[in-house]
Design a protein around this motif. Sequence first.
Motif, PDB file in Angstrom:
ATOM      1  N   GLY A  85     -51.889  36.475 -21.168  1.00 21.10           N
ATOM      2  CA  GLY A  85     -51.271  37.521 -20.357  1.00 21.10           C
ATOM      3  C   GLY A  85     -52.180  38.735 -20.261  1.00 21.10           C
ATOM      4  N   ASN A  88     -51.335  41.200 -17.506  1.00 16.26           N
ATOM      5  CA  ASN A  88     -50.193  42.022 -17.902  1.00 16.26           C
ATOM      6  C   ASN A  88     -50.625  43.125 -18.864  1.00 16.26           C
ATOM      7  OD1 ASN A  88     -48.475  40.369 -16.404  1.00 16.26           O
ATOM      8  ND2 ASN A  88     -47.894  39.127 -18.160  1.00 16.26           N
ATOM      9  N   ASN A  95     -45.681  41.660 -21.215  1.00 11.34           N
ATOM     10  CA  ASN A  95     -45.562  40.202 -21.326  1.00 11.34           C
ATOM     11  C   ASN A  95     -46.926  39.645 -21.716  1.00 11.34           C
ATOM     12  OD1 ASN A  95     -42.843  40.041 -20.607  1.00 11.34           O
ATOM     13  ND2 ASN A  95     -43.284  39.786 -18.436  1.00 11.34           N
ATOM     14  N   ASP A 115     -45.296  38.028 -29.922  1.00  5.52           N
ATOM     15  CA  ASP A 115     -45.119  39.005 -28.855  1.00  5.52           C
ATOM     16  C   ASP A 115     -45.004  40.377 -29.511  1.00  5.52           C
ATOM     17  OD1 ASP A 115     -44.196  40.732 -26.920  1.00  5.52           O
ATOM     18  OD2 ASP A 115     -42.546  39.458 -26.251  1.00  5.52           O
ATOM     19  N   SER A 117     -44.976  43.382 -28.231  1.00  2.00           N
ATOM     20  CA  SER A 117     -44.161  44.375 -27.529  1.00  2.00           C
ATOM     21  C   SER A 117     -42.715  44.339 -27.988  1.00  2.00           C
ATOM     22  CB  SER A 117     -44.224  44.130 -26.018  1.00  2.00           C
ATOM     23  OG  SER A 117     -45.552  44.192 -25.540  1.00  2.00           O
ATOM     24  N   ARG A 118     -42.243  43.137 -28.340  1.00  2.00           N
ATOM     25  CA  ARG A 118     -40.849  42.965 -28.770  1.00  2.00           C
ATOM     26  C   ARG A 118     -40.740  42.626 -30.250  1.00  2.00           C
ATOM     27  NH1 ARG A 118     -42.031  40.637 -23.940  1.00  2.00           N
ATOM     28  NH2 ARG A 118     -40.843  41.331 -22.118  1.00  2.00           N
ATOM     29  N   ASN A 153     -45.818  29.704 -13.265  1.00  2.00           N
ATOM     30  CA  ASN A 153     -46.850  30.576 -12.711  1.00  2.00           C
ATOM     31  C   ASN A 153     -47.516  29.885 -11.529  1.00  2.00           C
ATOM     32  OD1 ASN A 153     -46.498  32.688 -14.621  1.00  2.00           O
ATOM     33  ND2 ASN A 153     -47.558  31.445 -16.135  1.00  2.00           N
ATOM     34  N   ARG A 180     -38.554  32.213 -12.531  1.00  2.00           N
ATOM     35  CA  ARG A 180     -39.184  33.413 -13.055  1.00  2.00           C
ATOM     36  C   ARG A 180     -40.664  33.149 -13.333  1.00  2.00           C
ATOM     37  NH1 ARG A 180     -35.125  34.637 -11.275  1.00  2.00           N
ATOM     38  NH2 ARG A 180     -33.347  35.763 -12.205  1.00  2.00           N
ATOM     39  N   LEU A 182     -43.635  34.991 -15.564  1.00  2.00           N
ATOM     40  CA  LEU A 182     -43.939  36.043 -16.533  1.00  2.00           C
ATOM     41  C   LEU A 182     -45.423  36.322 -16.672  1.00  2.00           C
ATOM     42  CD1 LEU A 182     -41.443  35.090 -19.393  1.00  2.00           C
ATOM     43  CD2 LEU A 182     -41.061  36.542 -17.392  1.00  2.00           C
ATOM     44  N   LEU A 187     -45.940  32.505 -23.602  1.00  2.00           N
ATOM     45  CA  LEU A 187     -44.665  33.201 -23.745  1.00  2.00           C
ATOM     46  C   LEU A 187     -43.547  32.411 -23.077  1.00  2.00           C
ATOM     47  CD1 LEU A 187     -43.143  35.754 -24.668  1.00  2.00           C
ATOM     48  CD2 LEU A 187     -43.732  36.780 -22.457  1.00  2.00           C
ATOM     49  N   GLU A 188     -43.831  31.837 -21.909  1.00  2.00           N
ATOM     50  CA  GLU A 188     -42.807  31.075 -21.209  1.00  2.00           C
ATOM     51  C   GLU A 188     -42.436  29.806 -21.966  1.00  2.00           C
ATOM     52  OE1 GLU A 188     -43.374  31.905 -16.557  1.00  2.00           O
ATOM     53  OE2 GLU A 188     -45.242  31.930 -17.693  1.00  2.00           O
ATOM     54  N   TYR A 191     -40.152  30.809 -24.629  1.00  2.00           N
ATOM     55  CA  TYR A 191     -38.822  31.088 -24.086  1.00  2.00           C
ATOM     56  C   TYR A 191     -38.053  29.802 -23.792  1.00  2.00           C
ATOM     57  CZ  TYR A 191     -39.559  36.151 -23.613  1.00  2.00           C
ATOM     58  OH  TYR A 191     -39.745  37.481 -23.865  1.00  2.00           O
TER      59      TYR A 191
END
Length: 258
Positions: A85, A88, A95, A115, A117-118, A153, A180, A182, A187-188, A191
Amino acid sequence: MIDAIKATLVEAVRAAGATMQQRVGQVTVQYKTSWSDLVTEVDRAVEEAVFDLVKHRFPEHGMLGEEGGGAFDREYTWILDPLDGTTNFAHSLPNFVCSLACCRGKEAVAGAIYDPSRDELFLAIKGEGATLNGHPIRVDGAGVLREALIGTNLLWDLRENRFFSLPELQNLGRQVRGVRSLGAAALELAYVACGRLTGFAQYQLSPWDFAAGALLVAEAGGQVSQFDGSPIDMSLPSTVVASNGRVHGELISFLRQG
């Protein structure tokens, strides 16, 4: 051995995440294959730091990284995407992740995706399941595509017109609850493993993009294959489709036609 591998995975990706968070939005962007294929000094610094740690702990193991290359020439090989990413990350869009897997032969035995960021750490050990911040995770329960949220993607392929030459992929968007993108395949895949997405599909991902994520999905009860339903090869670029397993047949039926 597996406990030491697990500890190293966690330490490495968390350290990588800390570096990313310190530098997000403050990097010099360079181009690799095109103006849209970016790399930063953080990608390279994280890869060097992670591989230094792994080599110190496991000097007999091999390495394969997005920036530095490598090969499957040892019993164990670590596969790293230091910053999945990057676009991003360069735009301060939260992301982006570090993805690291350890393979024995060409089979992933452990993988982690972090991740920063989270502050979400996804971890899988072959045969032991998958977790998010230490809590077990499972794929979602959608039974048909109309209940599915799909990550992809594939819009990346607009540049080569492959998307428009495959009407089946456009039709897929009409069959699912939502689509979606991302901008970070690892990351996807994570998820999909934790049930936030029902499935994911992407052309020509490299091993560092999917090694950890594919293991996460499998250990969370899902299914991963190429678009034609055949197994992915950890040592080669692959088309990748991952799902909760229940919609896998429906999903690849669209992709196989293409």
